[in-house]
Design an enzyme around this catalytic site. Sequence first.
Site, PDB file in Angstrom:
ATOM      1  N   GLU A 331     -10.719  74.330  18.243  1.00  0.00           N
ATOM      2  CA  GLU A 331     -10.477  73.003  17.686  1.00  0.00           C
ATOM      3  C   GLU A 331     -10.329  72.007  18.832  1.00  0.00           C
ATOM      4  OE1 GLU A 331      -8.441  71.378  13.654  1.00  0.00           O
ATOM      5  OE2 GLU A 331      -7.886  73.326  14.399  1.00  0.00           O
ATOM      6  N   GLU A 593       2.996  74.627  15.960  1.00  0.00           N
ATOM      7  CA  GLU A 593       2.367  73.884  14.864  1.00  0.00           C
ATOM      8  C   GLU A 593       3.207  73.994  13.596  1.00  0.00           C
ATOM      9  OE1 GLU A 593      -1.505  75.413  13.822  1.00  0.00           O
ATOM     10  OE2 GLU A 593      -2.090  73.500  12.914  1.00  0.00           O
TER      11      GLU A 593
HETATM   12  C1  BGC Z   1      -5.137  70.308  13.184  1.00  0.00           C
HETATM   13  C2  BGC Z   1      -4.038  69.349  12.892  1.00  0.00           C
HETATM   14  C3  BGC Z   1      -4.730  68.181  12.263  1.00  0.00           C
HETATM   15  C4  BGC Z   1      -5.190  68.689  10.940  1.00  0.00           C
HETATM   16  C5  BGC Z   1      -5.665  67.711   9.954  1.00  0.00           C
HETATM   17  C6  BGC Z   1      -5.678  70.786  11.874  1.00  0.00           C
HETATM   18  O1  BGC Z   1      -6.617  71.745  11.957  1.00  0.00           O
HETATM   19  O2  BGC Z   1      -4.773  71.322  14.038  1.00  0.00           O
HETATM   20  O3  BGC Z   1      -3.099  69.165  13.817  1.00  0.00           O
HETATM   21  O4  BGC Z   1      -4.060  66.995  12.243  1.00  0.00           O
HETATM   22  O5  BGC Z   1      -6.099  69.727  11.092  1.00  0.00           O
HETATM   23  O6  BGC Z   1      -4.957  67.952   8.875  1.00  0.00           O
END
Ligand code: BGC
Length: 706
Positions: A331, A593
């Site tokens: 990501e 997270e």
């Molecule tokens: C990310 C988040 C991001 C989100 C959107 C995720 O996959 O890691 O931090 O804001 O997607 O909802």
Amino acid sequence: MLKANWIVPSYRSKKVCPLFKKDFSIEKEVASATLSVTARGVYEATLNSHRVGDFIMAPGWTSYHNRLQVQTYDVTELLSEDNVLILELAEGWFWRLKNKLPKAIIAELHIVYTDGIEEYIGTDESWLVAKSNLRFCHLYNGIKYNAALSPVFKYRAKIARDNSQDLLVAQQGEIVKEQERLSVKEIITTPKGETVLDFGQNMTGYLEITVDAKEGDKISFSFAEILDKDGNFYNENYRKAKAIYEYICKNGVQTYKPNLTFYGFRYVRIDSYPTEIKPENFTAIVVHSDMKRTGYIESSDPMLNQLFSNIIWGQKGNFLDIPTDCPQRDERLGWTGDAQVFIRTASYNYNVLRFFKKWLSDVKAEQYENGGVPDFIPSIYPRKPRLSTAWADAIAICPWQCYLTYGDREIIENLFEPVKKWVDYITNTTAKKNLWFDGDHYADWLELGGEYGKCKGPTRDDLVASAYYANSVNILIKMGKVLGYDVSAYEELHKNIRTAFIKEFRDDFKTQTEHVMALQFELTDKPQAVADSLAEMIHKEGDKIQTGFVGTPYILHVLSRYGYKELAYTLLLRKEYPSWLYPISKGATTIWEHWDGIKPNGDIWPASMNSYNHYAYGAVGDWMYGVMAGINTVEDAPGFAKVHFAPVPDDRIDWFKAEIDTAYGKVSSHWWHEDGKVRYEIETPVDSVATIDGKTHELSPGKHIF
Ligand code: BGC
């Protein structure tokens, strides 16, 4: 405009990274020489075997279909009579782009001789190309490096299909540099028998090795942020990011580190190694944007100190040219929501003005025609437009916070029109006038109280969306007033949103975050009653925080603002799940997270969405600076031209101290308990105000004791 051309290799293999080479001689005395370079990809330049500059992952990540930064380095000192200039190229972030051009590079050496004559040596078809030792290099999947090969420059460069320079801009952001070197803390043999290096700190960067080996010996490593509950190596949470590190040795003692990718890790598993494993042969190199550290917090509570350290490391790990969600899995994107929830804390910890000016230029460049703002930036173009409340609102919140922290007017001048377009977008698309209904939102992302394993909790999307709509309109009004624009139509709109919100939701809030939204954005006529109801809800829920991305940054603020400072401290100091300190009891060295990335019984959150280096919940840092230490900016004297001190101590902490290095000098606030009383020491470089125990004091520059 450069006089050079974009070039690509003439060989076919896409995987092996190319080296581009130019030999040239210099016959006269040089007054100055600069090298300008950029790439559709990431590059490293060496001149006469010296690395040019110290920018890691240059040219950084911008909205590549709109702008690409060119770096210009002074190379006067690196030149000699006979010269070899080499450029190495990998795909870097460019890889993420859909419908992209092949990776390419453009460079130009500009020499000014002492006789005033100028010469340009630019990339063109005369450059030679070799396949580099870097046989594979990928942003997520890592590297394969063969040191035993000697690159042969037997290919020619070709002019790239798209040779245009239309998108080139000068370097705007803070460059990314190597910042720290960490030694191995411990070498672990896991129950499964794996040999694992523990660097003691979750971080972003790469591994440097020194080894005495024979040609062809193979080395390989795997990376992880945590060990599982049995103490075995675990990195399923990297998802599809393979994070490979494979190295083939040459003969003798050799030192290697990857140069065109990065990893998020604390642990390194040694999968293959030819000689004895000695800790001194491994170093973790921490890499991030070169922001100046400005904020410090220290207290008598070791867990709070660790929390602050985790916040700082969350920022180091995720401010790598753009503000990312996480640095390890597949990501590593500039999620706008994450950036906006953390920006206030970030702007106190470090000077991030230059960093955000660059990223906000990309936000502006990426704004959709209709005013919508993508959910991550730089985006991957072209893709289906996707946006969400609280994410898109970064376009308003981030520049406004930079204005408050640094007093920079330019940033709000640049963003005023985009913010206007953004709020107009909501006005034009909502299903319910003066509110924002029927969008598709992340809303209070990762809030607790929903179905297990799901990322969305029970807080209503429409409520969050309407609240943020009000907030962005409010910021637009404030920006407009600073800039001297007529914003009366938006003042009217804000009044209407507020009225509509109160009518629609009638102070009947179902979750902690719903209360927080109404209180933080002043969308209730009875704030004290709403705060009382929030406090009661928290008590009923066992004094546990339940909020996700949008509620978390503000919950302690609204509690302490409305007479619940003890409860705010209770939430902050709670050590059991869910809380800020709970991950520390599980050994966290960065912000997770999820509140429960590792559960009390040691189970791990589903690997599909589980990062251990996600700074969003580190947003509590701004409550530590702003309420515990009580260091606050003043809206009509931004950039700490004046400070409002309002420290809020608590009996459960013996002493607390915060310090911010501002443009005017050091601002600090320190309190401690002494003989049954609280003593305060406040330092300000400018005329300021302090509210201490309900009394207001005018402060002149200097130190003040209360
Ligand atoms: C990310 C988040 C991001 C989100 C959107 C995720 O996959 O890691 O931090 O804001 O997607 O909802």
